[in-house]
Design an enzyme around this catalytic site. Structure first.
Site, mmCIF file in Angstrom:
data_model
loop_
_atom_site.group_PDB
_atom_site.id
_atom_site.type_symbol
_atom_site.label_atom_id
_atom_site.label_comp_id
_atom_site.label_asym_id
_atom_site.label_seq_id
_atom_site.Cartn_x
_atom_site.Cartn_y
_atom_site.Cartn_z
ATOM 1 N N GLY A 127 0.821 -1.214 0.000
ATOM 2 C CA GLY A 127 0.000 0.000 0.000
ATOM 3 C C GLY A 127 0.850 1.257 0.000
ATOM 4 N N TYR A 128 1.434 1.548 -1.130
ATOM 5 C CA TYR A 128 2.238 2.771 -1.268
ATOM 6 C C TYR A 128 1.428 3.846 -1.997
ATOM 7 C CZ TYR A 128 6.924 1.030 0.088
ATOM 8 O OH TYR A 128 8.022 0.570 0.772
ATOM 9 N N GLU A 244 12.626 -4.047 -4.787
ATOM 10 C CA GLU A 244 11.578 -4.239 -5.782
ATOM 11 C C GLU A 244 12.179 -4.108 -7.173
ATOM 12 O OE1 GLU A 244 8.228 -1.580 -5.364
ATOM 13 O OE2 GLU A 244 7.231 -2.385 -7.144
ATOM 14 N N ASN A 384 10.017 4.448 -15.360
ATOM 15 C CA ASN A 384 11.367 4.539 -15.928
ATOM 16 C C ASN A 384 11.855 5.984 -16.003
ATOM 17 O OD1 ASN A 384 11.071 1.811 -16.101
ATOM 18 N ND2 ASN A 384 11.862 1.654 -18.195
ATOM 19 N N GLU A 385 10.922 6.932 -16.099
ATOM 20 C CA GLU A 385 11.342 8.345 -16.079
ATOM 21 C C GLU A 385 11.928 8.677 -14.702
ATOM 22 O OE1 GLU A 385 8.285 7.364 -17.199
ATOM 23 O OE2 GLU A 385 8.800 7.594 -19.319
#
Ligand SMILES: Cc1cc2nc3c(=O)[nH]c(=O)nc-3n(C[C@H](O)[C@H](O)[C@H](O)COP(=O)(O)OP(=O)(O)OC[C@H]3O[C@@H](n4cnc5c(N)ncnc54)[C@H](O)[C@@H]3O)c2cc1C
Ligand SMILES: Cc1cc2nc3c(=O)[nH]c(=O)nc-3n(C[C@H](O)[C@H](O)[C@H](O)COP(=O)(O)OP(=O)(O)OC[C@H]3O[C@@H](n4cnc5c(N)ncnc54)[C@H](O)[C@@H]3O)c2cc1C
Lengths: 398, 379
Positions: A127-128, A244, A384-385
């Site tokens: 839960g981020y 992650e 990715n940015e």
């Protein structure tokens, strides 16, 4: 330098192979290889098989029930399990939360939660993210207010992967609004059965239910569920994210995708010749293979480097970028290899027990779905940015 | 030169835009796409009443348009509306085959196609043909005054709803010969015809067809025995003009949604469009869409020129639509972040169609090679 496996490493690989041959149920690997949807039971049962052998917690130290494997062993295990068609290990408890607990959790938390992750008693979700806090995670608003020996949690999380199966969620919550936004965040472990929690499905663009919204309405969480110190959650969250990200590089899965694409290239025909002999296709395939081979080595260089901790930030970002881009390139070329047969989409064909004749070649059914679904991999885990931002920030000295 | 549409076409464009805005909400479209046929019969009749099917046929056969720019004007709007009704299958593909090859008797059916009462489909591609137009293995032979067809057809767009299929088959030569191909009108209820319909991932409908000793009257043959290839190539050229124009409409929706999102979505206290990392990529997207549009204009405007000029323009447009369509779809999703991945937000439906367009009648690689082949031949 020596790029070959040592005798011990080869022996280890043979061990892993023998284990997979004996223990990985064909019913499950057939599903994985055929691109069928896995059920919660499939994932749970594979975890249980690995746990029985002591091989579930690849990246944990031995004292907590982990394997204690070094980087090369982990890579061998990853390659072999992927190649055999084993399900991917559900990462939230094992690969994300556990390292945080091991490094920052209290003794009671370690003693209570780690065994439950191993034996499958707990299924964790992450839960981020929130509707307003994606890349800018530090702007999260879900509040946890201290009330005696409880926190009262109010707010909303979103994009919660496989939250529909979870009985636990680890959350970033705001415990203070003073100072920099990063400074008032805490890391809380919450039981999904607590009154006041509602889970709602979000359907993805290809029709699958994989993510959820989670609402918290005056949810009471015991203070002992706080990990580490109050308002220091950002440090733990970032530590978790580097784990992650390396996981997202997914070298083993990329190798399997490449082999699968080659197989398709050999079976598909263009002008009566195997597609793999078509120079344009062959060149595209070769490009990906070269990139993948280099990435596998980059991955091992990072994992086995003595100063891997110092480099973990930017290097894990690089791996995440390359791993996801290579995967998407593979998904894209696989889709194109099918020609017109990339179009048919019979959703039921992805369920086990579907016995009708496939439309087009038997490997066609999941291909376009996977292509669309895997657009997510350059977005989640920090887009990715954001990874490129991290690389420049940490390496340019501006 | 004049890059403006004629007044008639500008009116057609306005009418379609307005009609779709008022009557073609995404939820309704998705509902139709998920129905058993993959489109709405009711919408189809309304499109017919508006004259949109007729706009795809020339006056000689009862329509009021039919030129390359008629196709492109209409399909650009159909793309913008994400329309699933069978314009391509029935009017462009089936319709062109009938108009090009049909006898006066056979052409009489075009009236019913234009009024929306009859649906056609074009059963040409086969399981192994990839995109090659001359790769036909379905065979037709004469047997006591009847044509007998045997073979398989693959991913036939809207073939499961058609009243009649235009089926191609080989009456002479071998695979990849352009000579020796013939086309037949096959009513949907003909014995020996097995049709297996299914949805496609972008919300269309297609089918697999088995032809098992399908017996047809002699009058089922379209045009001259063995001479169908030029009409097949033209039909597909017109279909590719339609598809590249549809792609422009789709790209512009993705562009507009993304621009809007970049201006409104805030992260780190500013609209995400303030980040140069996204600005430059959006600039690339805008530039490339203009290229795709120019190539689509070239293809629409060169449909009536020589075969070489026509096919080079068509392959060029389709290759650019394939490459740029993918760029636009992928960038739009990426720049939206998670929200783009959801069924409900809508962008994903446009992206899916944009990507799948590449799988119809030749993808970017196929058309690049084809362009090179035509280009290296002396004029
Ligand atoms: C399928 C899926 C599963 C997920 N699973 C989980 C999960 O289990 N748990 C969880 O907590 N979260 C999960 N997420 C959320 C994921 O982490 C977020 O989607 C991600 O962090 C991006 O946030 P956002 O979607 O709000 O996009 P935004 O942050 O709004 O970004 C939109 C676009 O702007 C770009 N952008 C933003 N800021 C910058 C910048 N400073 N510089 C350059 N570009 C920028 C982004 O890269 C992106 O392209 C999942 C997401 C998806 C799609
Ligand atoms: C062969 C040649 C002929 C020329 N002829 C003429 C002439 O006849 N008359 C004349 O007046 N000038 C001329 N120029 C000069 C030319 O216009 C400049 O080189 C140009 O404007 C770039 O300036 P710069 O070389 O100082 O690079 P800088 O401005 O220092 O740029 C360096 C790099 O940073 C990038 N950059 C700078 N600002 C930004 C920003 N805000 N965002 C993103 N990236 C940025 C640039 O794109 C470039 O990649 C010529 C140059 C060349 C090479």
């Amino acid at each position: 330098m020596d790029l070959n496996y040592t005798d011990e490493e080869i022996a280890f690989r043979d061990d892993v192979r023998a284990f997979l041959k004996a223990e990985l149920p064909a019913s499950v690997s057939d599903k994985v290889k055929g691109g069928k949807r896995l059920t919660k039971e499939d994932m749970d049962s594979w975890h249980a098989i690995l746990n029985k052998r002591g091989w579930l917690a690849e990246n944990w130290p031995v004292e907590y029930g982990g394997t204690g494997w070094n980087a090369v062993q982990q890579q061998i295990f990853d390659d072999e399990t992927c190649a055999a068609g084993a399900p991917r290990i559900v990462p939230f408890g094992l690969k994300m939360l556990a390292p945080v607990l091991i490094k920052y959790g209290s003794e009671e938390q370690k003693k209570h939660y780690l065994p439950r992750i191993l034996d499958g008693s707990d299924w964790w979700c992450q839960g981020y993210s929130e509707p307003g806090a994606g890349s800018d995670l530090a702007s999260l608003k879900t509040r946890a207010v201290r009330d005696g020996d409880h926190f009262i949690v109010n707010g909303q999380k979103t994009w919660t992967t496989l939250g529909q199966y979870a009985n636990k969620i680890f959350c970033l919550v705001r415990t203070s609004t003073e100072g920099k936004p990063q400074e008032g965040i805490s890391f809380l472990l919450i039981d999904m059965d607590t009154p006041g929690i509602t889970v709602r499905p979000i359907i993805l663009l290809e029709g699958t239910h994989e993510v959820n919204e989670v609402f918290f309405d005056d949810v009471r969480v015991p203070v002992e569920n706080l990990v580490g110190e109050e308002n220091k959650g950002w440090t733990y969250a970032k530590y978790l994210l580097t784990h992650e990200r390396t996981n997202i590089a997914n070298v083993g899965a990329n190798k399997v995708s490449l082999e699968h694409l080659k197989h398709i290239g050999r079976t598909q025909k263009v002008r009566g010749r195997p597609l793999i002999e078509d120079p344009l296709f062959a060149a595209r395939l070769a490009q990906i293979e070269m990139e993948l081979d280099a990435m596998a080595t980059t991955n091992l260089r990072l994992l086995s480097s003595p100063d891997s901790v110092a480099n973990a930030g930017p290097m894990s970002s690089m791996l995440k970028i390359k791993g996801t881009e290579i995967r998407q390139a593979l998904n894209d070329l696989t889709r194109r290899a099918l020609g017109p047969y990339a179009m048919p989409f019979v959703s039921e064909a992805l369920e086990t027990g579907y016995n009708e004749e496939p439309i087009g070649p038997d490997y066609a059914a999941p291909v376009s779905k996977d292509y669309f679904n895997n657009r997510k991999i350059t977005i989640y885990g920090g887009s990715n940015e954001i990874q490129r931002g991290i690389i420049t920030k940490m390496m340019m000295g501006l | 030169m004049d890059f403006n549409h004629t007044e008639d076409r500008a009116m057609l464009k306005d009418m379609v835009t307005r009609f779709l805005a008022d009557n073609y909400a995404l939820e309704k479209r998705n509902e139709a796409a998920e129905s058993s046929e993959g489109f709405s019969r009711e919408q189809w009749s309304r499109f017919a009443e508006l004259g949109l099917i007729g706009a795809l046929f020339s006056e000689e056969v009862g329509g009021f348009g039919g030129a390359g720019f008629d196709i492109s004007v209409l399909f650009e709007e159909l793309g913008r509306g994400l329309v699933v009704e069978p314009f391509l299958a029935s009017a462009v593909l089936g319709g062109t085959m009938l108009a090009e090859l049909g006898s006066d008797d056979q052409k009489a059916m075009i009236g019913d196609v234009i009024s929306g009462e009859k649906l056609l489909a074009f059963a040409h591609g086969e399981p192994q043909s990839h995109y090659d137009l001359s790769h036909v293995e379905t065979m037709a032979r004469k047997d006591t005054g009847k044509w007998v067809l045997n073979g398989k057809k693959a991913v036939v767009l809207n073939g499961d709803s058609a009243d009649a299929l235009i089926v191609t088959a080989r009456t002479a030569g071998s695979s990849w010969d352009e000579d020796g191909l013939s086309a037949f009108i096959v009513p949907a209820n003909t014995d020996g015809l097995t049709v297996r319909g299914y949805p496609t991932i972008d919300g269309q409908h297609a089918c697999e067809i088995d032809l098992n000793d399908v017996r047809l009257e002699e009058s089922a043959l379209l045009g001259k025995d063995g001479d169908a290839y030029p009409a097949i190539e033209l039909s597909v050229a017109r279909a590719n003009v339609a598809l590249t124009s549809e792609a422009i409409g789709l790209m512009e929706v993705c562009r507009d949604m993304t621009l809007d999102y970049l201006r409104t979505r805030k992260q780190f206290g500013v609209p995400i469009g303030k980040f140069q990392a996204l600005q430059h990529r959006m600039a690339t997207v805008l530039t490339e869409i203009e290229q795709a549009r120019s190539a689509a204009i070239n293809a629409a405007g060169r449909l009536d020129l020589s075969r070489r000029e026509r096919e080079m323009a068509v392959s060029s447009a389709k290759a650019l639509a394939g490459r740029i369509g993918r760029l636009v779809a992928e960038e739009a999703i990426q720049m939206h972040g998670g929200i783009a991945m959801t069924w409900e937000y809508g962008l994903g439906h446009f992206a899916k169609r944009l990507i799948m367009l590449d799988h119809q009648f030749g993808d970017v690689d196929y058309h690049t090679v084809r362009f090179a082949e035509f280009s290296r031949k002396a004029t």
